[in-house]
Motif scaffolding. Structure first.
Motif, mmCIF file in Angstrom:
data_model
loop_
_atom_site.group_PDB
_atom_site.id
_atom_site.type_symbol
_atom_site.label_atom_id
_atom_site.label_comp_id
_atom_site.label_asym_id
_atom_site.label_seq_id
_atom_site.Cartn_x
_atom_site.Cartn_y
_atom_site.Cartn_z
ATOM 1 N N ALA A 263 0.825 -1.203 0.000
ATOM 2 C CA ALA A 263 0.000 0.000 0.000
ATOM 3 C C ALA A 263 0.859 1.253 0.000
ATOM 4 C CB ALA A 263 -0.937 -0.005 1.208
ATOM 5 N N HIS A 264 1.952 1.206 0.747
ATOM 6 C CA HIS A 264 2.813 2.382 0.828
ATOM 7 C C HIS A 264 3.474 2.668 -0.515
ATOM 8 C CE1 HIS A 264 4.888 5.456 3.074
ATOM 9 N NE2 HIS A 264 6.027 5.091 2.499
ATOM 10 N N ARG A 265 3.946 1.636 -1.176
ATOM 11 C CA ARG A 265 4.550 1.845 -2.501
ATOM 12 C C ARG A 265 3.551 2.495 -3.445
ATOM 13 N NH1 ARG A 265 5.170 -3.064 -4.023
ATOM 14 N NH2 ARG A 265 3.361 -3.051 -5.387
ATOM 15 N N ILE A 266 2.308 2.031 -3.402
ATOM 16 C CA ILE A 266 1.297 2.562 -4.310
ATOM 17 C C ILE A 266 0.941 4.004 -3.958
ATOM 18 C CG2 ILE A 266 -1.131 2.312 -4.979
ATOM 19 C CD1 ILE A 266 -0.626 -0.756 -4.914
ATOM 20 N N LEU A 267 0.839 4.321 -2.671
ATOM 21 C CA LEU A 267 0.577 5.711 -2.290
ATOM 22 C C LEU A 267 1.704 6.627 -2.738
ATOM 23 C CD1 LEU A 267 -0.938 5.525 1.315
ATOM 24 C CD2 LEU A 267 -2.089 6.308 -0.761
ATOM 25 N N MET A 268 2.921 6.128 -2.720
ATOM 26 C CA MET A 268 4.078 6.957 -3.055
ATOM 27 C C MET A 268 4.277 7.120 -4.561
ATOM 28 S SD MET A 268 5.487 8.140 -0.268
ATOM 29 C CE MET A 268 3.759 8.383 0.201
ATOM 30 N N ARG A 269 3.990 6.064 -5.350
ATOM 31 C CA ARG A 269 4.321 6.182 -6.774
ATOM 32 C C ARG A 269 3.287 5.563 -7.710
ATOM 33 N NH1 ARG A 269 9.530 2.107 -6.749
ATOM 34 N NH2 ARG A 269 8.460 0.183 -7.364
ATOM 35 N N GLY A 270 2.191 5.088 -7.190
ATOM 36 C CA GLY A 270 1.171 4.484 -8.036
ATOM 37 C C GLY A 270 1.366 2.995 -8.207
ATOM 38 N N GLY A 271 0.420 2.376 -8.867
ATOM 39 C CA GLY A 271 0.450 0.933 -9.070
ATOM 40 C C GLY A 271 -0.897 0.344 -8.740
ATOM 41 N N VAL A 272 -1.017 -0.951 -8.904
ATOM 42 C CA VAL A 272 -2.251 -1.645 -8.544
ATOM 43 C C VAL A 272 -1.880 -2.925 -7.802
ATOM 44 C CG1 VAL A 272 -2.425 -2.836 -10.777
ATOM 45 C CG2 VAL A 272 -4.474 -2.522 -9.370
ATOM 46 N N PHE A 273 -2.591 -3.177 -6.695
ATOM 47 C CA PHE A 273 -2.388 -4.360 -5.870
ATOM 48 C C PHE A 273 -3.614 -5.252 -6.006
ATOM 49 C CE2 PHE A 273 -3.451 -6.582 -1.949
ATOM 50 C CZ PHE A 273 -2.277 -7.222 -1.597
ATOM 51 N N MET A 274 -3.371 -6.552 -6.177
ATOM 52 C CA MET A 274 -4.477 -7.494 -6.319
ATOM 53 C C MET A 274 -4.291 -8.686 -5.394
ATOM 54 S SD MET A 274 -4.858 -7.521 -10.486
ATOM 55 C CE MET A 274 -3.076 -7.375 -10.750
ATOM 56 N N TYR A 275 -5.234 -8.864 -4.488
ATOM 57 C CA TYR A 275 -5.350 -10.125 -3.765
ATOM 58 C C TYR A 275 -6.807 -10.537 -3.951
ATOM 59 C CZ TYR A 275 -3.098 -13.489 -0.676
ATOM 60 O OH TYR A 275 -2.491 -14.616 -0.174
ATOM 61 N N PRO A 276 -7.126 -10.985 -5.173
ATOM 62 C CA PRO A 276 -8.528 -11.153 -5.542
ATOM 63 C C PRO A 276 -9.135 -12.434 -4.982
ATOM 64 C CG PRO A 276 -7.140 -11.887 -7.328
ATOM 65 C CD PRO A 276 -6.213 -11.362 -6.255
ATOM 66 N N ARG A 277 -10.428 -12.458 -5.004
ATOM 67 C CA ARG A 277 -11.123 -13.709 -4.738
ATOM 68 C C ARG A 277 -10.667 -14.731 -5.773
ATOM 69 N NH1 ARG A 277 -17.694 -14.341 -4.180
ATOM 70 N NH2 ARG A 277 -17.735 -16.599 -3.909
ATOM 71 N N ASP A 278 -10.439 -15.987 -5.328
ATOM 72 C CA ASP A 278 -10.043 -17.022 -6.270
ATOM 73 C C ASP A 278 -10.711 -18.340 -5.891
ATOM 74 O OD1 ASP A 278 -8.516 -18.219 -4.197
ATOM 75 O OD2 ASP A 278 -6.767 -17.013 -4.716
ATOM 76 N N MET A 279 -10.341 -19.394 -6.566
ATOM 77 C CA MET A 279 -10.990 -20.693 -6.365
ATOM 78 C C MET A 279 -10.142 -21.651 -5.538
ATOM 79 S SD MET A 279 -12.553 -21.052 -10.221
ATOM 80 C CE MET A 279 -11.091 -20.331 -10.985
ATOM 81 N N PHE A 331 -6.689 -2.613 -5.254
ATOM 82 C CA PHE A 331 -6.629 -1.178 -4.994
ATOM 83 C C PHE A 331 -5.438 -0.552 -5.691
ATOM 84 C CE2 PHE A 331 -4.287 -2.932 -1.252
ATOM 85 C CZ PHE A 331 -3.090 -2.240 -1.377
ATOM 86 N N GLY A 332 -5.515 0.771 -5.844
ATOM 87 C CA GLY A 332 -4.400 1.497 -6.426
ATOM 88 C C GLY A 332 -4.845 2.511 -7.447
ATOM 89 N N SER A 333 -4.072 2.640 -8.512
ATOM 90 C CA SER A 333 -4.331 3.649 -9.534
ATOM 91 C C SER A 333 -5.732 3.462 -10.128
ATOM 92 C CB SER A 333 -3.267 3.571 -10.629
ATOM 93 O OG SER A 333 -1.992 3.911 -10.104
#
Length: 365
Positions: A263-279, A331-333
């Motif tokens: 989260a900190h990396r994304i707040l500082m420079r952007g990006g997208v983090f995914m821990y999606p629902r999966d099977m 979450f992210g950009s």
């Protein structure tokens, strides 16, 4: 070191309070108590093995046990949880607390007055990697207690905490890395504070933090690719296809396995983090906990101009069904998160042309 012109966390909160002349200052005091807990945890983390707090087994505080999440507790998990409780139970600001490390809500002892807020927290996010010196942190969310709790002074129940993330009064995290930082939102954007070790004060170093709307960086645990839903697989495959693929640009992939650090990396420079629902486990609609991980991080992202989603809907609009409810999180950009949401609502008609992992033969036709 001479004093600088930078604002302290206390000064920042006073300035924010001036926007609401009728405010009592209780929220400011609560945030300062949380910040003090984070300073204490930062010190314990910084000593590492020298502090005698590493590992799983510490009988005096019953570490090494499995918590409500089914995860083995580290010594620092237990210590951090205790620090949060002791630093916040006494003030008369809280009606109750809830934590990743406790199955049930924590009741304010009868010897202390009770207040109008609820505190929800993950005392040490990323602790499974602390033995390899990865940045870890504490995540917190502040909610208003229901009116009947405030008026009656009754014990809190699980239901009192089951509020959508959009109702959060404040949220933030502390990051224990090369420097200790506190990222905070009280509903008026996001500000970042760095702990000055000489003064013992959090100093404002990042004002009005904004997440860029576009990015060329994404974070996901690729080892789970065989369990991903088609929209997620489509998105990752398109990113990996690079400049010659449908996105027309190259992406970098990151994975720290510490959500605070992500989260900190994304707040500082952007990006997208995914821990999606999966099977992987159909009984679990996600890996991350809604109340004390997804909601506070989602609040920060939205306040910084980013977006936080389950992949299908804004995460801050989800009505919680349980204290330790799990959920998928993206979450992210903003533009990238919206693309992932669109893929969930309009899945690709055919398989991606560039799978992340594909079976290949030594013998080709």
């Amino acid at each position: 070191m001479p004093l600088s012109n930078r604002s302290t966390l206390t000064q920042y909160l006073i300035e924010e309070r001036r926007r609401f002349p009728g405010a009592s200052g209780a929220l400011n005091a609560l945030i300062l108590d949380v910040a003090l807990a984070c300073k204490a945890i930062a010190r314990a983390v910084a000593f590492g093995e020298l502090g005698g707090t590493m590992g799983d087994a510490m009988p005096s505080v019953q570490a090494g046990q499995v918590n409500v999440q089914g995860e083995v507790q580290k010594r620092l998990d237990v210590i951090s949880n205790e620090v949060f409780i002791r630093r916040n139970e006494w003030s008369g600001l809280l009606a109750g607390m809830a934590s990743e490390e406790m199955e049930l809500p924590y009741q304010i002892p009868a010897s202390y007055p009770r207040g109008k807020y609820l505190l929800v927290f993950d005392p040490l996010d990323g602790s499974s990697n602390i033995d390899v010196n990865v940045s870890v942190g504490s995540i917190f969310s502040i909610l208003r207690a229901p009116d009947d709790v405030i008026k009656s002074g009754r014990d809190v129940t699980e239901a009192d905490f089951l509020q959508p993330g959009a109702t959060q009064v404040a949220a933030g995290y502390a990051l224990y890395g090369p420097t200790t930082m506190l990222m905070l939102s009280v509903g008026n954007g996001v500000a970042g504070f760095t702990l000055n070790p000489n003064l013992g004060e959090f100093m404002l170093t990042h004002s009005d933090v904004r997440v860029p709307e576009d990015t060329r960086e994404f974070a996901i645990n690729a080892s789970n690719s065989r369990f991903w839903e088609p929209p997620v697989k489509r998105y990752v495959d398109e990113c990996l296809a690079g400049a010659t693929g449908p996105r027309g640009k190259d992406f970098n992939m990151r994975w720290i396995a510490s959500m605070v650090a992500e989260a900190h990396r994304i707040l500082m420079r952007g990006g997208v983090f995914m821990y999606p629902r999966d099977m992987k486990d159909p009984s679990k609609p996600g890996r991350l906990r809604l109340l004390y991980e997804a909601n506070p991080v989602g609040f920060l992202m939205e306040q910084a101009g980013g977006r936080a989603s389950t992949g299908r809907q804004p995460v801050l609009g989800v009505k919680p069904s349980g204290l330790h409810q799990r959920i998928g999180l993206v979450f992210g950009s903003k533009n990238e998160v919206e693309r992932i949401e669109r893929y969930h609502h309009e899945p690709a008609a055919k398989e991606s042309v560039n799978p992340l992992f594909s079976e290949r033969s030594l013998f080709r036709d």
